[in-house]
Design an enzyme around this catalytic site. Structure first.
Site, short mmCIF file in Angstrom:
data_model
loop_
_atom_site.label_atom_id
_atom_site.label_comp_id
_atom_site.label_asym_id
_atom_site.label_seq_id
_atom_site.Cartn_x
_atom_site.Cartn_y
_atom_site.Cartn_z
N ASP A 73 73.80 28.12 41.89
CA ASP A 73 73.62 28.68 41.29
C ASP A 73 74.95 28.95 40.46
OD1 ASP A 73 71.41 30.60 39.85
OD2 ASP A 73 73.26 31.92 40.19
N TRP B 299 68.74 24.10 44.94
CA TRP B 299 68.80 25.32 43.78
C TRP B 299 67.60 25.84 43.58
CZ3 TRP B 299 66.93 27.78 39.72
CH2 TRP B 299 66.84 28.90 38.69
N TYR C 237 65.98 29.33 45.79
CA TYR C 237 66.08 30.88 44.96
C TYR C 237 63.80 31.26 45.20
CZ TYR C 237 65.18 33.33 40.41
OH TYR C 237 65.05 34.70 39.68
#
Length: 287
Positions: free
Chosen positions: A241, A221, A225
């Site tokens: 997410d 994640w 990101y």
């Protein structure tokens, strides 16, 4: 110094401002009357800027920076940060083949993917945000800036410090700010990794996600990101997410798993990052 940063319309400045306002770090960023302002550091030199839309095809930049040689780099960073060079027509032609994306894009055709001023700063924000709310993460970030950031000599109201540099964060016990010791070690480790590899967060460099995943405490994640908002990889997609999962579930009327979201996103390649931005934004407008 005032400069105009041109873009190809449309541009959803309201959505960009909502994103920035929700994540503004006290002492470093302000959002007032439609204007975003913040402190910046570049090669050891500090300054501030403010930015707002003017007309329908440009943002007006007001820059206070003592070294004119830094202006081209500042402008390049801001064009990435505000996603001014996105070819939205091409992106939309691809995404609107999916009826869901066609509907979302019709509602908000000017959505851009918010970027970041600085890779280290974004990485620190992302790690701080692991498993806690945005508000809690921003509160921690404010404490970090106040304690470790360098104070500005003079600046507009609300701007008092610049984000701390890698050399400071690499040797600091950041867990004292109020987080698990393992997370504090991750933050310091990311800073040290940047000192070891100054191009760690450089956009358009191959293998960026793999390098991030190799860092202690950086999972998929966080890597995705950072890839989306700093490395500017248009197809980056943090499939785990919770916001994306909840958005798709609300829009399509049923429970969704991370694996199902990832499968669903295949049709959005190579612009999954822009699809993700549509999904995140939809959370504020789903009936």
């Amino acid at each position: 110094m005032r400069l105009l940063l041109a873009y190809r319309p449309p541009y959803d400045w309201a959505a960009m401002l909502v994103f920035l306002s929700a994540r503004a770090i006290a002492g470093m960023e302000t959002v007032v009357d439609g204007v975003y302002s913040r402190s910046i550091g570049l090669d050891g030199v500090h300054g501030t800027f403010s930015i707002k839309p003017v007309g329908d095809a440009a943002l007006e930049l007001t820059l206070d920076f003592p070294d004119p040689a830094g202006v081209p780099e500042i402008v390049a960073r801001l064009r990435r940060m505000f996603d001014l060079d996105a070819d939205l027509p091409a992106i939309h032609r691809h995404l609107t083949a999916d009826p869901l994306m066609a509907r979302l894009i019709a509602e908000r055709p000017g959505l851009r993917v918010p970027g970041a001023w600085d890779g280290l700063e974004l990485a620190i924000r992302a790690v701080l945000g692991q498993q806690i709310t945005v508000r809690a993460a921003i509160k921690l970030a404010g404490k970090l800036v106040a304690q470790y950031g360098e104070a500005l000599d003079s600046a507009p109201p609300g701007l008092t410090h610049v984000f701390p540099g890698a050399a400071v964060l690499a040797v600091s016990d950041l867990a004292t700010l109020g987080m698990p010791k393992s997370r504090g070690r991750t933050l310091s480790g990311v800073a040290q990794a940047l000192l070891d590899d100054p191009l760690l967060f450089e956009p358009a460099r191959e293998g960026g996600v793999a390098r991030l995943l190799a860092l202690h405490g950086i999972g998929d994640w966080t890597a995705q990101y950072i890839a989306l908002r700093q490395l500017r990889e248009r197809d980056a997609f943090p499939s785990g997410d919770v916001g994306l999962i909840n958005a798709l579930a609300a829009l399509e009327g049923g429970p969704v798993t991370a694996r199902e979201l990832l499968r669903r996103a295949e049709v959005w390649r190579p612009y999954r990052g822009y699809a993700a931005q549509q999904l995140w934004t939809s959370l504020s407008r789903v009936d």
